[in-house]
Design a protein around this motif. Structure first.
Motif, PDB file in Angstrom:
ATOM      1  N   PRO A   1       7.467  10.524   1.589  1.00 51.30           N
ATOM      2  CA  PRO A   1       6.792  11.070   0.791  1.00 51.30           C
ATOM      3  C   PRO A   1       5.364  10.838   0.873  1.00 51.30           C
ATOM      4  CG  PRO A   1       8.403  10.361  -0.961  1.00 51.30           C
ATOM      5  CD  PRO A   1       8.454   9.473   0.429  1.00 51.30           C
ATOM      6  N   LYS A   2       4.577  11.529   0.621  1.00 55.41           N
ATOM      7  CA  LYS A   2       2.922  11.402   0.142  1.00 55.41           C
ATOM      8  C   LYS A   2       2.616   9.657  -0.746  1.00 55.41           C
ATOM      9  CE  LYS A   2      -1.980  13.075   0.135  1.00 55.41           C
ATOM     10  NZ  LYS A   2      -2.750  13.907   0.032  1.00 55.41           N
ATOM     11  N   GLN A   3       3.275  10.488  -1.865  1.00 55.20           N
ATOM     12  CA  GLN A   3       3.409   9.347  -2.583  1.00 55.20           C
ATOM     13  C   GLN A   3       4.499   9.108  -4.043  1.00 55.20           C
ATOM     14  OE1 GLN A   3       1.178  11.223  -6.109  1.00 55.20           O
ATOM     15  NE2 GLN A   3       0.458   8.877  -7.113  1.00 55.20           N
TER      16      GLN A   3
ATOM     17  N   LYS B   1       0.892  -1.159   0.127  1.00 61.53           N
ATOM     18  CA  LYS B   1      -0.231   0.290  -0.072  1.00 61.53           C
ATOM     19  C   LYS B   1       0.768   1.223   0.459  1.00 61.53           C
ATOM     20  CE  LYS B   1      -4.045  -2.141   2.503  1.00 61.53           C
ATOM     21  NZ  LYS B   1      -4.508  -2.324   3.625  1.00 61.53           N
ATOM     22  N   PRO B   2       0.385   2.696  -0.431  1.00 66.88           N
ATOM     23  CA  PRO B   2       1.165   3.869  -0.037  1.00 66.88           C
ATOM     24  C   PRO B   2       1.128   4.274   1.110  1.00 66.88           C
ATOM     25  CG  PRO B   2      -0.737   4.068  -1.189  1.00 66.88           C
ATOM     26  CD  PRO B   2      -1.212   2.422  -0.874  1.00 66.88           C
ATOM     27  N   PRO B   3       2.384   5.011   1.330  1.00 66.08           N
ATOM     28  CA  PRO B   3       2.506   5.246   2.341  1.00 66.08           C
ATOM     29  C   PRO B   3       0.859   6.099   3.495  1.00 66.08           C
ATOM     30  CG  PRO B   3       4.607   6.613   1.345  1.00 66.08           C
ATOM     31  CD  PRO B   3       3.078   5.858   0.192  1.00 66.08           C
TER      32      PRO B   3
ATOM     33  N   ASP C   1       1.154  12.928  12.128  1.00 64.20           N
ATOM     34  CA  ASP C   1       1.744  14.555  11.000  1.00 64.20           C
ATOM     35  C   ASP C   1       2.336  13.954   9.424  1.00 64.20           C
ATOM     36  OD1 ASP C   1      -0.430  16.188  11.716  1.00 64.20           O
ATOM     37  OD2 ASP C   1       0.659  16.743  13.580  1.00 64.20           O
ATOM     38  N   GLU C   2       2.885  12.882   9.830  1.00 66.19           N
ATOM     39  CA  GLU C   2       4.053  12.340   8.907  1.00 66.19           C
ATOM     40  C   GLU C   2       4.226  11.579   7.553  1.00 66.19           C
ATOM     41  OE1 GLU C   2       8.769  12.667   9.208  1.00 66.19           O
ATOM     42  OE2 GLU C   2       8.003  12.808  11.422  1.00 66.19           O
ATOM     43  N   TYR C   3       3.354  11.213   6.820  1.00 63.87           N
ATOM     44  CA  TYR C   3       3.724  10.049   5.757  1.00 63.87           C
ATOM     45  C   TYR C   3       4.913   9.150   6.469  1.00 63.87           C
ATOM     46  CZ  TYR C   3      -0.113  12.066   3.625  1.00 63.87           C
ATOM     47  OH  TYR C   3      -1.110  12.996   3.055  1.00 63.87           O
ATOM     48  N   VAL C   4       4.760   7.808   6.726  1.00 63.28           N
ATOM     49  CA  VAL C   4       5.193   6.728   6.819  1.00 63.28           C
ATOM     50  C   VAL C   4       4.755   5.274   5.669  1.00 63.28           C
ATOM     51  CG1 VAL C   4       6.286   7.539   8.953  1.00 63.28           C
ATOM     52  CG2 VAL C   4       4.188   6.172   8.510  1.00 63.28           C
ATOM     53  N   LYS C   5       5.965   4.739   5.684  1.00 66.78           N
ATOM     54  CA  LYS C   5       5.714   3.264   4.942  1.00 66.78           C
ATOM     55  C   LYS C   5       6.266   2.591   6.376  1.00 66.78           C
ATOM     56  CE  LYS C   5       4.917   0.527   1.631  1.00 66.78           C
ATOM     57  NZ  LYS C   5       3.908   0.070   2.165  1.00 66.78           N
ATOM     58  N   ASP C   6       6.074   1.136   6.269  1.00 68.76           N
ATOM     59  CA  ASP C   6       6.580  -0.096   7.183  1.00 68.76           C
ATOM     60  C   ASP C   6       6.910  -0.390   6.442  1.00 68.76           C
ATOM     61  OD1 ASP C   6       5.043   1.540   9.293  1.00 68.76           O
ATOM     62  OD2 ASP C   6       3.016   0.149   9.110  1.00 68.76           O
ATOM     63  N   PHE C   7       8.579  -1.103   7.088  1.00 63.18           N
ATOM     64  CA  PHE C   7       9.593  -1.972   7.255  1.00 63.18           C
ATOM     65  C   PHE C   7       9.574  -2.920   8.271  1.00 63.18           C
ATOM     66  CE2 PHE C   7       9.526   0.751   3.612  1.00 63.18           C
ATOM     67  CZ  PHE C   7       9.718   0.013   1.945  1.00 63.18           C
ATOM     68  N   MET C   8      10.409  -4.290   7.551  1.00 60.04           N
ATOM     69  CA  MET C   8      11.105  -5.183   8.828  1.00 60.04           C
ATOM     70  C   MET C   8      11.999  -4.911   8.010  1.00 60.04           C
ATOM     71  SD  MET C   8      10.693  -7.252  11.471  1.00 60.04           S
ATOM     72  CE  MET C   8      11.180  -8.241  11.777  1.00 60.04           C
ATOM     73  N   LEU C   9      13.704  -4.899   9.247  1.00 60.98           N
ATOM     74  CA  LEU C   9      14.700  -5.206   8.392  1.00 60.98           C
ATOM     75  C   LEU C   9      15.416  -6.644   9.191  1.00 60.98           C
ATOM     76  CD1 LEU C   9      16.359  -1.211   8.558  1.00 60.98           C
ATOM     77  CD2 LEU C   9      15.551  -3.018   6.780  1.00 60.98           C
ATOM     78  N   MET C  10      15.962  -7.568   7.996  1.00 60.71           N
ATOM     79  CA  MET C  10      16.151  -8.686   8.829  1.00 60.71           C
ATOM     80  C   MET C  10      18.222  -8.836   9.025  1.00 60.71           C
ATOM     81  SD  MET C  10      12.694 -10.626   7.432  1.00 60.71           S
ATOM     82  CE  MET C  10      13.940  -9.987   5.576  1.00 60.71           C
ATOM     83  N   PHE C  11      18.192  -9.164  10.229  1.00 63.14           N
ATOM     84  CA  PHE C  11      19.789  -9.157  10.539  1.00 63.14           C
ATOM     85  C   PHE C  11      19.955 -10.213   9.595  1.00 63.14           C
ATOM     86  CE2 PHE C  11      18.309  -4.932  11.688  1.00 63.14           C
ATOM     87  CZ  PHE C  11      20.009  -4.199  11.519  1.00 63.14           C
ATOM     88  N   GLY C  12      20.837 -10.559   8.756  1.00 65.87           N
ATOM     89  CA  GLY C  12      21.815 -11.497   8.562  1.00 65.87           C
ATOM     90  C   GLY C  12      23.247 -12.066   9.031  1.00 65.87           C
ATOM     91  N   GLN C  13      23.463 -11.081   9.483  1.00 67.17           N
ATOM     92  CA  GLN C  13      25.302 -11.377   9.951  1.00 67.17           C
ATOM     93  C   GLN C  13      24.932  -9.777  10.865  1.00 67.17           C
ATOM     94  OE1 GLN C  13      28.088 -11.054   6.922  1.00 67.17           O
ATOM     95  NE2 GLN C  13      28.597 -12.683   6.495  1.00 67.17           N
ATOM     96  N   GLY C  14      26.085  -9.632  11.675  1.00 69.12           N
ATOM     97  CA  GLY C  14      25.754  -8.807  12.322  1.00 69.12           C
ATOM     98  C   GLY C  14      25.402  -8.359  13.750  1.00 69.12           C
ATOM     99  N   ASP C  15      25.396  -7.959  14.842  1.00 65.22           N
ATOM    100  CA  ASP C  15      25.108  -8.266  16.381  1.00 65.22           C
ATOM    101  C   ASP C  15      23.984  -6.579  16.060  1.00 65.22           C
ATOM    102  OD1 ASP C  15      23.986  -8.495  18.573  1.00 65.22           O
ATOM    103  OD2 ASP C  15      25.972  -8.661  19.847  1.00 65.22           O
ATOM    104  N   VAL C  16      22.458  -6.362  16.181  1.00 70.87           N
ATOM    105  CA  VAL C  16      22.293  -5.490  16.710  1.00 70.87           C
ATOM    106  C   VAL C  16      22.556  -4.847  17.751  1.00 70.87           C
ATOM    107  CG1 VAL C  16      19.436  -4.751  16.626  1.00 70.87           C
ATOM    108  CG2 VAL C  16      19.783  -6.918  15.133  1.00 70.87           C
ATOM    109  N   SER C  17      22.847  -5.108  18.839  1.00 69.14           N
ATOM    110  CA  SER C  17      23.032  -4.742  19.911  1.00 69.14           C
ATOM    111  C   SER C  17      24.567  -3.599  19.559  1.00 69.14           C
ATOM    112  CB  SER C  17      23.861  -5.353  20.802  1.00 69.14           C
ATOM    113  OG  SER C  17      24.728  -6.037  20.421  1.00 69.14           O
ATOM    114  N   ASP C  18      25.490  -3.466  18.005  1.00 68.98           N
ATOM    115  CA  ASP C  18      26.131  -2.516  18.222  1.00 68.98           C
ATOM    116  C   ASP C  18      26.119  -1.740  17.728  1.00 68.98           C
ATOM    117  OD1 ASP C  18      28.187  -4.874  18.861  1.00 68.98           O
ATOM    118  OD2 ASP C  18      28.213  -5.979  16.987  1.00 68.98           O
TER     119      ASP C  18
END
Length: 158
Positions: A121-123, A57-59, A64-81
């Protein structure tokens, strides 16, 4: 006095059955979500990251801001870094100083995956990209981008 044998009286039990069945339908839908495929993983410093939009779907407007939801998957590296991480969509990455001023676009989640309401952005346009900006605890700033797939771009009618 005789009872009325109206249509409502004969079929009102069907409404009760529908009320009993609908929660199971919605439970099934919530337990079996369908997401678009993840985008190709990229090496960003010590991290290997693959973004995945939660829908096509569009943002949408969020605080008061336009957003788009994402999931970021980490294959390498430690998120705590990661000290802080931000995602925005546009022709160029936003400076981290500007991103720190608001509460949108911030990575949050667990070591299994980070969720983000990417500033957008809105579009979308053909020149827009998904930009990821990460700052590590050592002060190193890492930036990477992904091209937006055609499914997210607006359809141009002939």
């Amino acid at each position: 006095m005789a009872r009325s044998n109206s249509v409502w009286q004969r079929h009102k039990y069907k409404l009760n059955g529908l009320v009993l069945v609908l929660p199971f339908w919605f439970l099934y839908q919530s337990l079996t979500p369908e997401f678009p495929p993840a985008w190709p993983a990229q090496q960003v410093g010590q991290f290997e990251i693959a973004p995945m939009p939660l829908n096509l779907k569009p943002p949408y407007a969020h605080h008061d801001e336009y957003v788009k939801d994402f999931m970021l998957m980490f294959g390498q590296g430690d998120v705590s870094d990661i000290r802080q991480g931000y995602v925005n969509i546009g022709p160029a990455p936003l400076p981290i100083e500007e991103l720190q001023q608001g509460d949108e676009g911030i990575l949050h989640g667990s070591r299994h995956g980070q969720h983000v309401h990417a500033i957008a952005p809105k579009q979308f346009s053909a020149t827009d990209k998904l930009w990821l900006t990460i700052e590590t605890w050592q002060g190193e700033q890492l930036t990477s981008s992904w091209e937006l797939p055609p499914e997210l771009l607006p359809k141009i009618l002939p």
